[in-house]
Design a protein around this motif. Structure first.
Motif, PDB file in Angstrom:
ATOM      1  N   LEU A 379       0.828  -1.205   0.000  1.00 55.02           N
ATOM      2  CA  LEU A 379       0.000   0.000   0.000  1.00 55.02           C
ATOM      3  C   LEU A 379       0.862   1.255   0.000  1.00 55.02           C
ATOM      4  CD1 LEU A 379      -2.714   1.417   0.178  1.00 55.02           C
ATOM      5  CD2 LEU A 379      -2.691   1.033   2.659  1.00 55.02           C
ATOM      6  N   VAL A 380       1.903   1.273   0.864  1.00 54.58           N
ATOM      7  CA  VAL A 380       2.793   2.438   0.915  1.00 54.58           C
ATOM      8  C   VAL A 380       3.497   2.639  -0.427  1.00 54.58           C
ATOM      9  CG1 VAL A 380       4.892   3.360   1.966  1.00 54.58           C
ATOM     10  CG2 VAL A 380       3.141   2.315   3.404  1.00 54.58           C
ATOM     11  N   ALA A 381       3.993   1.526  -1.011  1.00 59.25           N
ATOM     12  CA  ALA A 381       4.666   1.634  -2.311  1.00 59.25           C
ATOM     13  C   ALA A 381       3.722   2.185  -3.365  1.00 59.25           C
ATOM     14  CB  ALA A 381       5.202   0.261  -2.723  1.00 59.25           C
ATOM     15  N   GLN A 435       0.592   4.006  15.127  1.00 61.35           N
ATOM     16  CA  GLN A 435      -0.298   5.054  14.612  1.00 61.35           C
ATOM     17  C   GLN A 435       0.199   5.608  13.283  1.00 61.35           C
ATOM     18  OE1 GLN A 435      -3.178   5.734  16.301  1.00 61.35           O
ATOM     19  NE2 GLN A 435      -2.461   4.009  17.555  1.00 61.35           N
ATOM     20  N   ALA A 436       0.791   4.785  12.467  1.00 60.93           N
ATOM     21  CA  ALA A 436       1.297   5.239  11.175  1.00 60.93           C
ATOM     22  C   ALA A 436       1.229   4.087  10.184  1.00 60.93           C
ATOM     23  CB  ALA A 436       2.735   5.746  11.306  1.00 60.93           C
ATOM     24  N   LEU A 437       1.351   4.454   8.899  1.00 64.13           N
ATOM     25  CA  LEU A 437       1.391   3.464   7.830  1.00 64.13           C
ATOM     26  C   LEU A 437       2.848   3.315   7.416  1.00 64.13           C
ATOM     27  CD1 LEU A 437      -0.470   1.695   6.129  1.00 64.13           C
ATOM     28  CD2 LEU A 437      -0.634   3.558   4.480  1.00 64.13           C
ATOM     29  N   VAL A 438       3.430   2.120   7.659  1.00 62.39           N
ATOM     30  CA  VAL A 438       4.864   1.915   7.491  1.00 62.39           C
ATOM     31  C   VAL A 438       5.110   0.815   6.468  1.00 62.39           C
ATOM     32  CG1 VAL A 438       7.049   1.423   8.664  1.00 62.39           C
ATOM     33  CG2 VAL A 438       5.198   2.564   9.900  1.00 62.39           C
ATOM     34  N   GLY A 439       6.106   1.004   5.614  1.00 68.15           N
ATOM     35  CA  GLY A 439       6.482  -0.014   4.642  1.00 68.15           C
ATOM     36  C   GLY A 439       7.892   0.218   4.140  1.00 68.15           C
ATOM     37  N   GLU A 440       8.423  -0.780   3.466  1.00 72.04           N
ATOM     38  CA  GLU A 440       9.768  -0.673   2.912  1.00 72.04           C
ATOM     39  C   GLU A 440       9.665  -0.367   1.416  1.00 72.04           C
ATOM     40  OE1 GLU A 440      13.680  -3.412   1.882  1.00 72.04           O
ATOM     41  OE2 GLU A 440      11.898  -4.297   2.816  1.00 72.04           O
ATOM     42  N   ASP A 442      12.289   0.678  -1.751  1.00 73.68           N
ATOM     43  CA  ASP A 442      13.617   0.958  -2.321  1.00 73.68           C
ATOM     44  C   ASP A 442      14.700   1.124  -1.251  1.00 73.68           C
ATOM     45  OD1 ASP A 442      12.465   0.905  -4.843  1.00 73.68           O
ATOM     46  OD2 ASP A 442      12.065   3.066  -4.854  1.00 73.68           O
ATOM     47  N   GLY A 443      14.690   0.264  -0.264  1.00 76.59           N
ATOM     48  CA  GLY A 443      15.759   0.259   0.726  1.00 76.59           C
ATOM     49  C   GLY A 443      15.581   1.211   1.880  1.00 76.59           C
ATOM     50  N   HIS A 444      14.510   2.002   1.864  1.00 74.50           N
ATOM     51  CA  HIS A 444      14.216   2.886   2.985  1.00 74.50           C
ATOM     52  C   HIS A 444      12.895   2.466   3.610  1.00 74.50           C
ATOM     53  CE1 HIS A 444      17.104   5.439   0.798  1.00 74.50           C
ATOM     54  NE2 HIS A 444      17.340   6.030   1.965  1.00 74.50           N
ATOM     55  N   VAL A 445      12.786   2.740   4.928  1.00 73.90           N
ATOM     56  CA  VAL A 445      11.507   2.534   5.603  1.00 73.90           C
ATOM     57  C   VAL A 445      10.719   3.835   5.465  1.00 73.90           C
ATOM     58  CG1 VAL A 445      10.361   2.069   7.782  1.00 73.90           C
ATOM     59  CG2 VAL A 445      12.459   0.858   7.215  1.00 73.90           C
TER      60      VAL A 445
END
Length: 618
Positions: A379-381, A435-440, A442-445
Motif C-alpha cells: 500500500l505504501v509503495a 499510529q502510522a502506515l509503514v512499509g519498505e 527501495d531500501g528505505h523505511v
C-alpha cells in the motif's frame, strides 16, 4: 575276697562321681582294673567334651540364626571359633570370584593391620591350599611346614601377627565355596582330629548362615529395588498424566485462539512458579506470576539470552530454569521459569512442550504480522509510487488508519549501519505506537503519519530509534487530499524525504531527523518544490519586519556591508552615512539575527537570502 570287692566298689564310686584320672591312678588296686577305670574315665571325658561342643554349636546356631547383618554374622563366627577352639586368633576369609582369590573379612584377637587386609591366592599359603583343595589343613608350626607354598606377602602378614600354629577349614554349601575359617595360636600347638572336626562343624554352620544371610540380603535388596521401581513407575505414570494434562491444556489454548499470555499463565499455574517469555532480543513479551521486575528483570533477561539452550531446558542460578525457543532453525524467543526448586522428567517435558507450542504461536503471529506488513508495504509503495489508482489506494489507506483528507507527513528512515531495512519496519511501527502506515520502499523505511510538522516528527522518530538502531530520518510534507493530486504530492514528498535523509548524512548530521526546510539553503537543493520566499523569510524576516515597523534600512545596510567585503568604512561610503552609523546598525542586526551571523556558514545563508530576495521581488 572282701578287699577285692571293696576296691572294685571304690573304683565304681570314683567313676560315678567323675573323679579325675589322677585320683583313679592313685588307687592301690589291681592294675588291670585301674587301667580299665582310666579308659572308662577317658571315654567319659571325651563324651562330655563332645556334649559341650555340641551344646556350643547349638548355641552358636541359635545366635547366628537371629542375625541379619552380614558383618555382625561374620564377627560372631570368628568370636565363637576362637572361644570353642581356645586359640589366640580366629579369622575368616571370603571368596572373591572376580579376582579368583580370598580376602580377609573378619578377625578376632588380631592386632596386625597388615594381617587384617591380606589376600590369599588359590594355592598360596595354608589358606590358599584349603581354598584350592576344598579340604581342611592344619599345622603345629606354619613356617617350618614345607607342605605349603610360602609367599612373601602371606608369610609377612602371618609373621607380623605372630602366628605359628594354624588350622583352616573350607566353608562350603552345596558345592558352593564360600571361604575359609581359621583358628591359630602364637605358639606351637598340634591340632587334634576332634578339634579339626569341631572347626569343620562350625565352618559348615557358618557357611550355611553366610549363604542364608546373603540370600536374605539379596531378597531385601530385590524387594527394595522392586519397591523403588514400583514407586518410580507410579511417579512416571503420574508424570505422564501431568504431562498429558499440560499437553491438553496447551492444545486447548491454541485451538481456542489463545496467545502467548495464555500459555505463560498456564505454565505458571502448572509448575507453581512464575513464567517469563522474552523475544529474540531478550525484551519481555509476557509475564505470569511474581517474576522479577526493574533492574532484576533486565539482568535476568540478559542471563537467559546468554545461557539458555535452544530446545533443551537448562538450570540457571538458583531456582531459575530457561529454554530457548526456535523455529525453522532460528531463535525466536526464550522461556524462563522461576521459583521452582526441582523439576522431574514430567515437569521438564511440560516446559519443553510449552516451548514448542509457544514457538508455533509465535511463528503464526510472525507469519500473520509479515503478511499484514506486506500488505501495508504494498500500500505504501502504491501511494508514493505516483502511478497508482487514487480511487483504490486512498480508501485502502483510510481502512489502514491513515486518513489522507488530513495533513500527512512522509518520513524516510535511512539505516546507517548497512543492515536490511525490513528488520527496521517493526521498530519504526513500535516507535510510532502503531499510529502510522509503514512499509519498505527501495531500501528505505517509508512512514506516512498524520501531522503538519514534518521536521518535528522526523526529529522525534530519530531520537526514539537511536536507542536501538543507527538511523537518519528525512521528512517532507504535509500532503493532503484537498489539492486533488494527493498521489502526486506523496510521490514528490517521498523523493524529497529520501533526498533530505541523504543530505543530512552528507552534511555530517548522521543520526538526526529533519525536513528540507530545516536544512537552510541546502533544503533549496534537495526539495522537490523549493520554497524560496519561505527561505528568505526564515533568514531575513526579523530584519524586514524591523525595517517595516520603524522605517529603517537594516536589510540595505547588511547588503552594502557584504558588498563592501565586510568593511564598515566602505559600506558607510556606499550608503553615504558616517562609519559610526553603520556600526550602530550592525549592532542592531546582531541583536535581531543573533550572534555568529558573520561566521562563514551564517554569512553565506544571509548573502544567499539577500540575493534571492531580489529574485522574489522581481
Amino acid at each position: 575276697m572282701h578287699d577285692d570287692v571293696d576296691a572294685g566298689t571304690r573304683l565304681l564310686e570314683l567313676l560315678a562321681s567323675g573323679a579325675s584320672t589322677a585320683d583313679l591312678a592313685a588307687l592301690d588296686v589291681d592294675p588291670h582294673a585301674r587301667d580299665l577305670a582310666l579308659r572308662i574315665a577317658g571315654a567319659f571325658d571325651v563324651q562330655r567334651r563332645r556334649e559341650q561342643q555340641l551344646a556350643a554349636l547349638v548355641d552358636t546356631a541359635g545366635e547366628l540364626a537371629s542375625m541379619s547383618d552380614p558383618s555382625v554374622v561374620l564377627d560372631a563366627i570368628v568370636r565363637r571359633a576362637r572361644a570353642l577352639m581356645g586359640t589366640d586368633v580366629a579369622y575368616l576369609t571370603l571368596y572373591d570370584p572376580e579376582h579368583e582369590d580370598t580376602f580377609m573379612r573378619a578377625t578376632a584377637g588380631s592386632v596386625s593391620a597388615q594381617f587384617q587386609v591380606v589376600r590369599l591366592d588359590f594355592g598360596a599359603g595354608l589358606g590358599g591350599l584349603v581354598a584350592q583343595s576344598r579340604k581342611p589343613y592344619w599345622t603345629a608350626d606354619y613356617f617350618d611346614d614345607a607342605r605349603f607354598n610360602h609367599t612373601r606377602s602371606i608369610d609377612g602378614a602371618v609373621g607380623d601377627e605372630g602366628l605359628v600354629a594354624i588350622c583352616g577349614t573350607p566353608l562350603i554349601v552345596k558345592d558352593e565355596f564360600v571361604g575359609v575359617l581359621f583358628a591359630s595360636n602364637r605358639t606351637p600347638r598340634p591340632f587334634t582330629h576332634d578339634e579339626v572336626a569341631l572347626l569343620g562343624s562350625l565352618a559348615a554352620l557358618a557357611a550355611v548362615t553366610i549363604v542364608q544371610v546373603r540370600a536374605v540380603e539379596e531378597s531385601s535388596r530385590t524387594l527394595a529395588a522392586l519397591s523403588e521401581a514400583t514407586e518410580s513407575v507410579s511417579r512416571y505414570a503420574a508424570g505422564i498424566e501431568r504431562a498429558a494434562a499440560a499437553h491438553d491444556r496447551f492444545a486447548e489454548i491454541v485451538l481456542e485462539g489463545g496467545g502467548v499470555d495464555d500459555l505463560t499463565e498456564s505454565l505458571s499455574q502448572l509448575l507453581g512458579g512464575w513464567a517469563l517469555l522474552l523475544d529474540d532480543d531478550g525484551v519481555p513479551r509476557s509475564v505470569a506470576g511474581e517474576a522479577p521486575t526493574g533492574d532484576a528483570l533486565h539482568a535476568l533477561a540478559a542471563d537467559v539470552v546468554e545461557r539458555a539452550d535452544g530446545g533443551r531446558l537448562s538450570r540457571l542460578d538458583g531456582d531459575v530454569w530457561a529454554i530457548g525457543i526456535t523455529a525453522t532453525g532460528e531463535p525466536i524467543g526464550y522461556l524462563a521459569i522461576g521459583d521452582v526448586s526441582t523439576m522431574d522428567d514430567s515437569d521438564e517435558r511440560t516446559v519443553e512442550r510449552a516451548a514448542v507450542v509457544t514457538a508455533l504461536v509465535l511463528l503464526g503471529e510472525r507469519n500473520r504480522a509479515e503478511a499484514r506488513q506486506q500488505q501495508r508495504t504494498d500500500l505504501v509503495a502504491g501511494l508514493v509510487g505516483g502511478h497508482g489508482d487514487a480511487g483504490v489506494l486512498v480508501p485502502a489507506a483510510r481502512s489502514a488508519g491513515l486518513d489522507l483528507r488530513e495533513p500527512t507527513c512522509l518520513l524516510a528512515v535511512r539505516r546507517d549501519d548497512g543492515g536490511p531495512a525490513r528488520s527496521l519496519v517493526l521498530a519504526v511501527n513500535a516507535a510510532l505506537g502503531g499510529q502510522a502506515l509503514v512499509g519498505e520502499v527501495d531500501g528505505h523505511v517509508i512512514t506516512l503519519v498524520a501531522g503538519d510538522e514534518p521536521g518535528s516528527l522526523a526529529g522525534e522518530l530519530a531520537t526514539r530509534l537511536s536507542r536501538s538502531h543507527a538511523v537518519t530520518v528525512g521528512a517532507a510534507g504535509p500532503v493532503d487530499e484537498s489539492d486533488g493530486a494527493v498521489l502526486a504530492g506523496l510521490a514528490e514528498a517521498h523523493t524529497e524525504a529520501v533526498r533530505t535523509a541523504e543530505a543530512l548524512v552528507a552534511l555530517g548530521r548522521r543520526g538526526d531527523g529533519a525536513s528540507a526546510t530545516d536544512l537552510g539553503f541546502a533544503g533549496l537543493i534537495v526539495g522537490t518544490r523549493p520554497e524560496v520566499t519561505a527561505y528568505v523569510d526564515s533568514v531575513l524576516g526579523s530584519l524586514v519586519d524591523y525595517d517595516d515597523a520603524r522605517g529603517t534600512d537594516l536589510v540595505g545596510t547588511l547588503e552594502a556591508y557584504f558588498l563592501a567585503g565586510s568593511s564598515p568604512r566602505h559600506a558607510a561610503t556606499s550608503l553615504h552615512v558616517h562609519t559610526n552609523t553603520v556600526a550602530q546598525r550592525l549592532e542592531r542586526i546582531t541583536r535581531l539575527v543573533g550572534d555568529g551571523w558573520q561566521s562563514p556558514e551564517r554569512a553565506l545563508e544571509l548573502q544567499l537570502a539577500l540575493r534571492l530576495r531580489h529574485l522574489v521581488a522581481s
